[in-house]
Every structure is written in structure tokens, then in C-alpha cells.
Design an enzyme around this catalytic site. Structure first.
Site, short mmCIF file in Angstrom:
data_model
loop_
_atom_site.label_atom_id
_atom_site.label_comp_id
_atom_site.label_asym_id
_atom_site.label_seq_id
_atom_site.Cartn_x
_atom_site.Cartn_y
_atom_site.Cartn_z
CB THR A 146 -6.49 10.41 -3.59
OG1 THR A 146 -6.05 9.38 -2.02
CG2 THR A 146 -7.52 10.09 -3.97
CE LYS A 168 -5.16 7.06 -4.66
NZ LYS A 168 -6.16 7.03 -2.85
CB THR A 179 -5.76 1.18 0.78
OG1 THR A 179 -5.89 0.38 1.83
CG2 THR A 179 -6.60 1.59 0.88
CD GLU A 259 -2.86 10.10 4.24
OE1 GLU A 259 -3.15 9.62 5.22
OE2 GLU A 259 -4.33 10.43 3.56
CG ASN A 382 -4.90 10.81 7.77
OD1 ASN A 382 -5.25 9.81 6.70
ND2 ASN A 382 -3.78 9.97 8.56
CB THR A 387 -10.31 10.14 3.09
OG1 THR A 387 -10.10 8.91 1.72
CG2 THR A 387 -9.32 9.38 3.90
#
Lengths: 387, 387
Positions: A146, A168, A179, A259, A382, A387
Site C-alpha cells: 500500500t 506488507k 498491522t 510511513e 496520514n 486509509t
């Protein structure tokens, strides 16, 4: 270095059209046997995505023939219709492979609260089934990305047998599990009971100790498929060791690609009365936005470490706050709860990895939890990316 | 509208030179009586600053004549020397006012892990003692600011008696208490027992329900001084009500001035089996970096609300995840755990305040917790500013 490295597996990664970007978004991993042992561990969130509900039930008998994974949509908070979509996906894969739908696991990742484009997804399943290949692992690893910037794969060699894996995950990384989606494969001959026990033990000390942003997802899934194709019979202890090695490498890769992060931070707590106490104290530090922002600014702000340590209840982790030492990248900046070495001796700009060592001086137990710094790019990704 | 609004109080705010900026950094609040009732509540962090250790002990007898507060240094993690500094500060104030050192409370805020410049601070105490005035409240409120952009003051009128107050705090805001210093004054005639009970009750539902960044400080202090100068005898219930009103206004002002925030977020949880359950669920949402970053991006991402709600253990808050409703600014974007109204109907850009309403449909209890969005400026201030 992929899920197809062990014998007995084929995989594929294709573009089904679920992602607006047009990048690959559907992966299929098939266990050609001769055995079809499977185990899975799932998010401990009470809000669970439809594919988690499906797969948790499907893997309950310790058997699975295939895993289908899609990015471009989490199929979470989608109600009974979302569950029907997961079910239909499994049925479609099962028909293509001539197996039972109950032996097909489903994983999804992407935006929460939207239905999947099922016609596109099912057409993608057909394309993936046609593309299945013994060297298809890397394509599968790419299709589950992603916000990941690189695919994550692993291979653990044990002479006669192997463990391969892909994962991932780049945000919403928090314990229970960190996660992510992860598929592990092995050609070892193992019992379903051993597979389950080994997978739980391996994830507990690896993925469960990654806490990038404190946010637990609705879709976390780690699946193990064992083909037995090597003919090598392996016990629980041996399997646990290999799986732990594979999971640790993948967990480290998740942290390295988190991220917007500019630093990976390993918080190790020693001198705790128990491993659980050490984990609790380490987690308190890895959850401190103030400390994580300081690391982004290359500021070895041990006061923020200590104030986070102090938030852990005494019944969870007994220790004397006036005895706590904190070292950052090996410099003992806090000694016995007070000022230690000069913080100017710590240079955080020199490397991506930051080591925070907390000694509680209360016992002999230790644990390490990984996290990332809190950066402008984390906020940007974010706030801009739904998402 | 300040700590000197009730009768019987004088205050001052001066520049002692503790802040590199040269702005005011030392405040003194004196209760001239006739009564000197006092109460205090302090951080629940196990790592506590020297002034907290001092003041917690000093207020134990329910009596205090003065509070001295400094910004420009937290005097936390400074060992026995730091405690001696707090003690000497109290002694110095006591000598200037001709009272006992045990009746002087001390509060500090600023960088953790550095000794205070005590000569400068004590000279500042002399200047403040000389500047004490019945209208000195606003100067005191200004001198306790750190990254605050505005002073925070309050006045609650009750006819014959009043409650005045001032607070500072802009980051490290988390429960138990929301990190801050606060001095409340009243000219009511109250017992020490009632003052203590009322202060605890008022802070529990106000400051304890502000969670700006999940980080609990080492220095949180809320002090109440009661002079009895109005002659109006007030009971615990009446006092609790007035203090709650004052604390709620100051807590709201802290949220409105939180470091780098662009939105204030009120998370209200209804339909819980208990108030504690409602608070736990609300806190889970206010601690979600992903949701807070989404609000910064004006994205009404209810999936991140729901995934945060789902992290609360079932023994803490029993509810059915498939029954949960979420409204954002009045739009029911999530109904029964699934997709509700169109999220495009929610316009977060229109106002600073964002209302998130979660209905668990499990009981009759409710609670609200306040937080802020997670912004670039939060990261900037907390990476660049060592506090």
C-alpha cells in the site's frame, strides 16, 4: 527470498484495478502440497475486517490450500455485505483451483469503510490463477503493497527445509499484531498443532513488539502454509526458531519502511522484574509522541524517556524511579533518575537507527520494542491519504 | 478574571532571567487570609519533579500562604540537589513574606533534566515579593507561560464569593493530570477537607479529560487557595460546582492553545455501561495518531475512529462492535459498525472545533474527552524545542 522459495508453492501478483494508481493489487499464494497444513494469527482489535472473520474460521481446522490477498481496500466496517464479498472471493479462488472454499484464506488491506469492487477483484483472481508460477513470490509481494515503498520478503534456510515469507505494512503498526499482512511458507513436514504453536510464539516476540504509531488495525493477518514438500519432519522448537528468525527480519523491514519515518528506534528495557514489565515500560516509551518528535529533531531528550517510563503503573512494573538509567546510542545520559553524561555526546543525525536502553535495576528480565520517530512526513501521509 | 479577583489575594509576575527569551518567568500568589486553607492535586507520573515532591508534602496539612511558580525550567530529574533547590526557594519566599517555609508551595515548568539558576530565581522572588499587588493576577498568569501563546485565566462569580484561576500548558497534555500548572483562588470560607474533596472532584472531570498528546508530565500541579475573605461559608457541593466550572473553562483554554494544533476535538462516548467505560473508549480515540492526523487533513475518517474504539478490552468496556454508531460534526458517518451517511457531508475545514460522537448502544453512561489534531506544527515544536 520469497514465499515461493520453499518447495511446493506457486504464487502470482497481478493488477485487478482496485488501486486508483493502476499498480498491482492482487496476490495469490497456492500450496501444492503434498500436505496442506496451515495456521494463522489475527488482529486483537474488536473491530475486525470481513476477511479476518472469514480466514479465522477457515484456518480453524489447520488446513488451507491458498491465500488470496488484495490491496486497494480493507473490506472493513462493511457489514454483512462485506462478509459476503470475502466469502465470494474465497469461492471464486476455490473454483479456479478446484479446492474447497473453506480451504482458501482471504486478506485485504486499504481504505476502511468502503465495499470492494468485486467484479474487478474476481477477474483479478482469474488472471492471478492463470499466472501462478513457482517463481511468482516477488510479484505477489509487490501486489500487497500500500504505502510501502519496497516489497518485504525473507528466506530462512535450514538445510533440508526452508521458510519463505512476504509482508506488507507501513503505517497503523501497533502490537497485537503490528498491522500488516504476512504470508509465511515452509516445505517442512509439520503437524497443524506445531504450526499453530510455533506461529504464535514467533509473532509474539517479533511483530507484537513493533509499535510504529500505536494504532492497531482491523485487518492484521499472519498466515503460515506448510507443504511438507521437503520431506523433512520438523518439531515445534525447530519450527519456532526458524519462524522467529523470518518474522524478526520482516518486522525489522516494516519498521525500516514505516510511513514518513526518518529514524528506527529500538527501545530495550533491562533490569525488569518480568518480561511483561519490560515490554510495558518499553511500550510506554515507544508510544510517547513527544519523545518520537524529539528523535526526529535529533534531540536525545532523555527527560521525555523518563517521563514516559514513569507513566507505567507500579503493579505492572515495579521499580524505583530514582534508580532508572537511560542510555541513548550508548551514552548514559540519565543516571539514577538524574542527569548523567552530557547529552551533546549523543549524535542522532549520524544514523537511521537509534538505540534507547533503559535499566530499571529491579530484576533480570529484558525486552525490546521497535518504533519510529514522529515526523512531518508521517503527519502528511496520514492526513492526505485516506486509509 | 484572575487569581486576584477573589478578595484576600495579591500576586505578581516578574522576569527572573530563567528564560533565554527574557520574558516573564516567575510568579508569586499570596493568600492574605484571614484563612489559609489549601488543597493540591499532582501528576500521577511516578517520575515527579522536585517541586511536586515539595508541594505535595507542604500542602498535606491543608494550609498554605503562598505559591511560587517559575517557567524556564522544570526542576525534574535533578536528584537531591533539585529537591534542595525547591526547598531553598520555599525558604526564600517564606522569609520575604514572614511565614513558614512549610506553607509555601512551589511549581516549576520547562526543560527536564537541568538544574535551575537558583541565584537568578531567588532574586526574582525578591522582585516578585516587592511587586505583589491586589491586581497582580494577569502578570502572574503571563509569567507562567512556556509555549503557551496566550495567558489562561478564569473567574467564576457566585454572588457573595468567587473563584479565580490561572493555568499554563500547551503540550504534554495528558490525563492524570493534563500537564499544566494551575492556581485557583477563592474567598469562600471552606474547610480543608471540603477544599481537597472539591478540588479532586473538579479536576477529575475536567483536566483529567484533556488528552492533547497522550504524554503525561512530571510537574502537573493544581493548587487551590481559600482566603475566607468574603465571609461566605460554602459547602463541598457548592464549591465543587464552582471549581468544576472554573477548571472546565481553563481546560478548554489549554486545548484551544495546544502546541501546533489546528483543531480541537471533543470525543463524546454515549451508551456505555459505565462512565469509566465511556472514558476508556473516548481516550482510545483521542490517542489515535492516525485519526488525529486525518482531522488535521480535514478528513472525517470514521474508520480510524472505529479501529481505535476496537482496541479497548472487552472487560474495560463491554459493547458489540457491530452496534457502534459514529457521528462527526453531527453527520452519522458510521451506522451499526458499517457505512452510514456520505462522509462528504462532513466539512471539517469550516471550524476549529470538531465533535466526534460515538454511541456504543450498550448502556446509559457517557463521557467527553478533549484532544487536538496532530499537525506539522506539533512535530515542529516538539522536535525543535527541548522541553
Amino acid at each position: 527470498m520469497s514465499v515461493t522459495a520453499p518447495r511446493g508453492f506457486r504464487a502470482a501478483g497481478v493488477t485487478a484495478g482496485l488501486k486508483p494508481s493502476g499498480r498491482p493489487d492482487l496476490a495469490l499464494v497456492v500450496n501444492d502440497g503434498p500436505e496442506h497444513v496451515a495456521a494463522g494469527v489475527f488482529t486483537s482489535n474488536r473491530v475486525v475486517a470481513a476477511p479476518v472473520l472469514w480466514s479465522r474460521a477457515a484456518v480453524g481446522d489447520g488446513v488451507a490450500h491458498a491465500v488470496v490477498l488484495n490491496s486497494g481496500g480493507a473490506n472493513a466496517c462493511t457489514g454483512p455485505e462485506g462478509f459476503a464479498d470475502a466469502h465470494r472471493t474465497a469461492e471464486h479462488v476455490a473454483a479456479a483451483l478446484a479446492v474447497s472454499a473453506g480451504d482458501v484464506l482471504v486478506c485485504s488491506t486499504g481504505l476502511i469503510g468502503e465495499r470492494l469492487d468485486l467484479p474487478a477483484l474476481l477477474a483479478g483472481v482469474d488472471a492471478a490463477a492463470a499466472a501462478l508460477a513457482p517463481d511468482g513470490g516477488p510479484a505477489a509481494a509487490t501486489a500487497i503493497m500500500t504505502t510501502d515503498t519496497v516489497p518485504k520478503e525473507v528466506l530462512v534456510e535450514r538445510g533440508a527445509w526452508r521458510v519463505g515469507g512476504m509482508a506488507k505494512g507501513a503505517g497503523m503498526l501497533a502490537p497485537g499484531l503490528a498491522t500488516m499482512l504476512c504470508v509465511l511458507t515452509t516445505d517442512a513436514v509439520v503437524t497443524a498443532e506445531d504450526a499453530d504453536a510455533a506461529l504464535r510464539a514467533a509473532t509474539a516476540v517479533t511483530f507484537d513488539r513493533v509499535d510504529s504509531d500505536g494504532c492497531m488495525s482491523t485487518n492484521d493477518t499472519v498466515v503460515l502454509l506448510a507443504s511438507g514438500a521437503s520431506g523433512a519432519r520438523v518439531g515445534a522448537a525447530e519450527l519456532t526458531e526458524a519462524l522467529t528468525e523470518a518474522c524478526a527480519a520482516l518486522a525489522r523491514a516494516l519498521v525500516a519502511d514505516a510511513e514518513g519515518a526518518s529514524h528506527d528506534i529500538a527501545v530495550t528495557v533491562r533490569g525488569a522484574t518480568s518480561e511483561a514489565a519490560a515490554v510495558a515500560v518499553a511500550r510506554a516509551v515507544t508510544r510517547s509522541n513527544l519523545f518520537k518528535a524529539a528523535v526526529f529533531g535529533n534531540d536525545p531528550n532523555w527527560g521525555r524517556v523518563l517521563s514516559a517510563v514513569g507513566t507505567v503503573p507500579v503493579d505492572v512494573a515495579p521499580f524505583d524511579a530514582d534508580a532508572v538509567d537511560v542510555a541513548i546510542n550508548g551514552v548514559l545520559v540519565c543516571r539514577a533518575g538524574g542527569v548523567g553524561e552530557d547529552r551533546a555526546l549523543v549524535d542522532l543525525a549520524v544514523a537511521r537507527e537509534v538505540r534507547v536502553d533503559v535499566d530499571l535495576h529491579a530484576g533480570d528480565a529484558a525486552a525490546t520494542v521497535w518504533t519510529n520517530d514522529l515526523t512531518h512526513d508521517y503527519v502528511h501521509e496520514n492526513s492526505a491519504y485516506s486509509t
